[in-house]
Design an enzyme around this catalytic site. Structure first.
Site, PDB file in Angstrom:
ATOM      1  N   TYR A   1      30.565  39.426  41.701  1.00  0.00           N
ATOM      2  CA  TYR A   1      31.802  38.810  40.404  1.00  0.00           C
ATOM      3  C   TYR A   1      32.539  39.747  39.554  1.00  0.00           C
ATOM      4  O   TYR A   1      30.837  40.316  38.778  1.00  0.00           O
ATOM      5  CB  TYR A   1      30.506  37.372  39.712  1.00  0.00           C
ATOM      6  CG  TYR A   1      31.182  36.145  38.852  1.00  0.00           C
ATOM      7  CD1 TYR A   1      32.508  35.762  38.889  1.00  0.00           C
ATOM      8  CD2 TYR A   1      31.108  35.205  38.965  1.00  0.00           C
ATOM      9  CE1 TYR A   1      33.178  34.472  38.406  1.00  0.00           C
ATOM     10  CE2 TYR A   1      30.946  34.212  38.351  1.00  0.00           C
ATOM     11  CZ  TYR A   1      33.105  33.970  37.976  1.00  0.00           C
ATOM     12  OH  TYR A   1      33.277  33.077  37.977  1.00  0.00           O
TER      13      TYR A   1
ATOM     14  N   LYS B   1      35.435  38.636  43.696  1.00  0.00           N
ATOM     15  CA  LYS B   1      35.343  36.975  43.077  1.00  0.00           C
ATOM     16  C   LYS B   1      35.662  37.689  42.152  1.00  0.00           C
ATOM     17  O   LYS B   1      34.877  37.912  40.773  1.00  0.00           O
ATOM     18  CB  LYS B   1      33.978  36.600  42.501  1.00  0.00           C
ATOM     19  CG  LYS B   1      34.994  35.351  42.277  1.00  0.00           C
ATOM     20  CD  LYS B   1      33.482  33.801  41.537  1.00  0.00           C
ATOM     21  CE  LYS B   1      34.401  32.743  41.372  1.00  0.00           C
ATOM     22  NZ  LYS B   1      33.178  31.374  41.288  1.00  0.00           N
TER      23      LYS B   1
END
EC number: 4.2.1.41
Length: 305
Positions: free
Chosen positions: A138, A163
């Site tokens: 992330y 992400k």
């Protein structure tokens, strides 16, 4: 268990942590939230992540939520968890996720510290090597990676996705053009529908949808319109649903979480409007605005069979 080295694609479902008035987790409400998301067509369940108020859960609550998610999903879609914070806790939560039968996890930012790239790499590496589960990196907040660091991380077979929650499009182009389809690219910007038209041409075929918790058919309709280049539908949904909701979301910090619960409350899901500090509940005026938007949405864009 045989691990499939592929991240979920399409629309990702992020259930909330439904608290009762005593701030205990309402497990029945969590199970209903998950069932609603799956029935709404999400490709996977990400439990105890940002929307699930990861930062406020104790380890017992975390374990209970993961157990409930794995049980409620029943193998219909992959289950991913959130792991992060301080490195010791992150490793423990990754191992707990593996023990409870999750398919993978999303690596949330480390606690407080802004580390150098070597530190961010070692933080991620320590978590990744602690289990055989799939890992999604992330990119946001105090965990912003360089291209070289991501190239090092993809050497680990467990790393299946990236992400983006930062929104640097130059960097995203550099990433996708350099690394290609080795990773699944996910749009993790707040209310990802807003930015998805810009992400899709870069190879980001996946996004996390906040509105799927209460109007999943709209998120699905929007995504299909994007894939089919149906600009008329995209513009209509922007005008009638997505941008008005996003305007409310931007009114207060923490609404990225609490506005989801408000929307779920509007459509009758038993989640309430209770959140844990430092997040605040949605204010009455904003709740009423959201209620009108949802009511108009369900009238103009009814659910299909």
């Amino acid at each position: 268990m045989t691990i499939t080295r592929k991240a979920p694609t399409g629309i990702l479902g992020f259930p909330v942590a439904p608290f009762d008035q005593q701030e205990n987790i309402n497990m029945k409400a969590l199970e209903q939230n998950i069932a609603f998301l799956i029935d709404g067509g999400v490709s996977s369940i990400f439990v105890a992540c940002g929307a699930g108020e990861f930062q406020s859960l104790n380890k017992s609550e975390y374990r209970t939520m993961v157990e409930a998610a794995v049980s409620a999903v029943g193998g219909k879609v992959p289950v991913y968890t959130g792991v992060g914070g301080n490195i010791s806790d992150a490793v423990e939560l990754a191992q707990t996720s593996a023990q409870l039968g999750a398919d993978g996890y999303l690596i949330l930012p480390p606690y407080l510290i802004h580390g150098e790239q070597e530190g961010l790499f070692n933080y991620s590496k320590t978590i990744i090597e602690s289990t055989n589960l799939n890992a999604i990196v992330y990119h946001r907040a105090n965990a912003l990676f360089t291209l070289d660091t991501v190239k090092q991380l993809v050497e680990f077979p467990q790393v299946v996705g990236f992400k983006d929650g930062h929104g640097d499009m130059d960097f995203n182009i550099e990433l996708t053009q350099t690394i290609g389809d080795r990773l699944e690219w996910t749009n993790g910007m707040p209310l990802a529908e807003v930015t998805m038209p810009a992400y899709l041409p870069l190879g980001f075929k996946t996004y996390s949808s906040a509105i799927s918790n209460y109007i999943p058919h709209v998120s699905r309709r929007f995504f299909h319109a994007l894939l089919e280049n149906d600009q008329k539908t995209v513009k209509e949904l922007y005008r009638d649903v997505i941008l008005p909701i996003n305007t409310i979301r931007k009114q207060r910090k923490g609404y990225a979480v609490s506005l989801i619960k408000a929307g779920m409350d509007v459509v009758g899901l038993p989640v309430g409007n209770t959140v844990r500090p430092p997040i605040i509940p949605v204010e009455k005026e904003h709740y009423k605005q959201l209620e009108v938007i949802i009511e108009n949405t369900l009238t103009k864009y009814p659910k299909q069979g």
